[in-house]
Design an enzyme around this catalytic site. Sequence first.
Site, mmCIF file in Angstrom:
data_model
loop_
_atom_site.group_PDB
_atom_site.id
_atom_site.type_symbol
_atom_site.label_atom_id
_atom_site.label_comp_id
_atom_site.label_asym_id
_atom_site.label_seq_id
_atom_site.Cartn_x
_atom_site.Cartn_y
_atom_site.Cartn_z
ATOM 1 C CG ASP A 1 -17.122 -4.514 4.008
ATOM 2 O OD1 ASP A 1 -18.141 -5.225 4.040
ATOM 3 O OD2 ASP A 1 -16.803 -3.787 4.946
ATOM 4 N NE ARG B 1 -2.965 -2.659 2.906
ATOM 5 C CZ ARG B 1 -2.244 -3.737 3.178
ATOM 6 N NH1 ARG B 1 -0.932 -3.638 3.321
ATOM 7 N NH2 ARG B 1 -2.810 -4.920 3.311
ATOM 8 C CE LYS C 1 -14.822 -1.253 2.061
ATOM 9 N NZ LYS C 1 -13.852 -0.625 2.962
ATOM 10 C CD GLN D 1 -21.359 0.049 4.961
ATOM 11 O OE1 GLN D 1 -21.300 0.820 5.911
ATOM 12 N NE2 GLN D 1 -20.325 -0.640 4.544
ATOM 13 C CG PHE E 1 -19.425 -2.585 8.764
ATOM 14 C CD1 PHE E 1 -18.716 -3.452 7.940
ATOM 15 C CD2 PHE E 1 -18.732 -1.902 9.755
ATOM 16 C CE1 PHE E 1 -17.355 -3.640 8.105
ATOM 17 C CE2 PHE E 1 -17.367 -2.090 9.924
ATOM 18 C CZ PHE E 1 -16.680 -2.959 9.099
ATOM 19 N N PRO F 1 -20.880 1.458 0.750
ATOM 20 C CG PRO F 1 -19.293 2.440 2.141
ATOM 21 C CD PRO F 1 -20.768 2.379 1.899
#
Length: 286
Positions: free
Chosen positions: A222, A161, A203, A275, A279, A220
């Site tokens: 995931d 990253r 995402k 979300q 989540f 989003p």
Amino acid sequence: MQLDVKFDLDFSLCCGQVFRWKKVGDWWYGVVGENVFKIRQCGCELEFDGIDEKVVKQYFGLNDDLEQIQRCISKDDYIKQALRRFEGLRIVRQVPWECLISFICATYKSIAAIELMLKKISIKFGEKKVFDGLDFYIFPTVEKLALASENGLRECGLGYRAKYVQATAKKIWDKKIDLEFLKSLPYLDTRKKLVEFPGVGLKVADCVSLFSLEKMEAFPVDVWVKRIVLKHYTDQLPEEFVKKLSSHDSLTNGEYEKVNAFGRSYFGAYAGYAQEYLFHHERTQR
DNA sequence: TCCTAGCCTTTACC
DNA sequence: AGGTAAAGGCTAG
């Protein structure tokens, strides 16, 4: 400050949308932009030090009409369960730059690991400030990370990253991009601009749109949201598509767009709120 | 244009 | 101690 709206500080800071808050005793300590401050909640009393009331209201989304948002997204028993369990959870308005870097780092990492990476980045590249006798670090400026070396970032535990963080910072720095400007664009345009940054896919772009750019309809998707959809919302999707989703564990862009579109049409203008409740609910089962 | 497979680093938790 | 899952994205084919 006396709260005249529903709010739960702990839920809002512990649901995985922010990564750099620290609880010491009953005080939460945080760094927002150049400010270090602390805040605690006792029922309807919100107490804070080091920051203006106006900023607190803006940052913690206290201007959102949560009652109305709850009514809007209360589409079924499962979401109602999540809404009841985490009553008072609000979407925090993060600084876009820090939010963008945070979620570039978040790919394929657990929340604990993300917190560690961001901590290391801030200590290494950010300015130190002392508050209440404790050390805090401002999140590094765009310039600092644009001029950082990939290796310097790797030393913060970023792995592959590091290259993305460095390249994204450099692009923002070189082209003098104003992320705040994205707040004025429609959701899909904002997302389109965000995915142009290295290390940013749909995402990550949705997370940044929701958590820092006022796009409350961003949804989003995931691994957790995929699990939620497959467990509780298969009746809302074509059978063929559900079969395809179940057949492999990652998401193609096409599949992502379909689940994302489902979330937005099913939950509406505040799909992002839905979300976040779903989540957190799913992640904290068992 | 869209899809798929393989690859990319490190950390936490079992 | 060893294995696996973790708020994914990029590239080639």
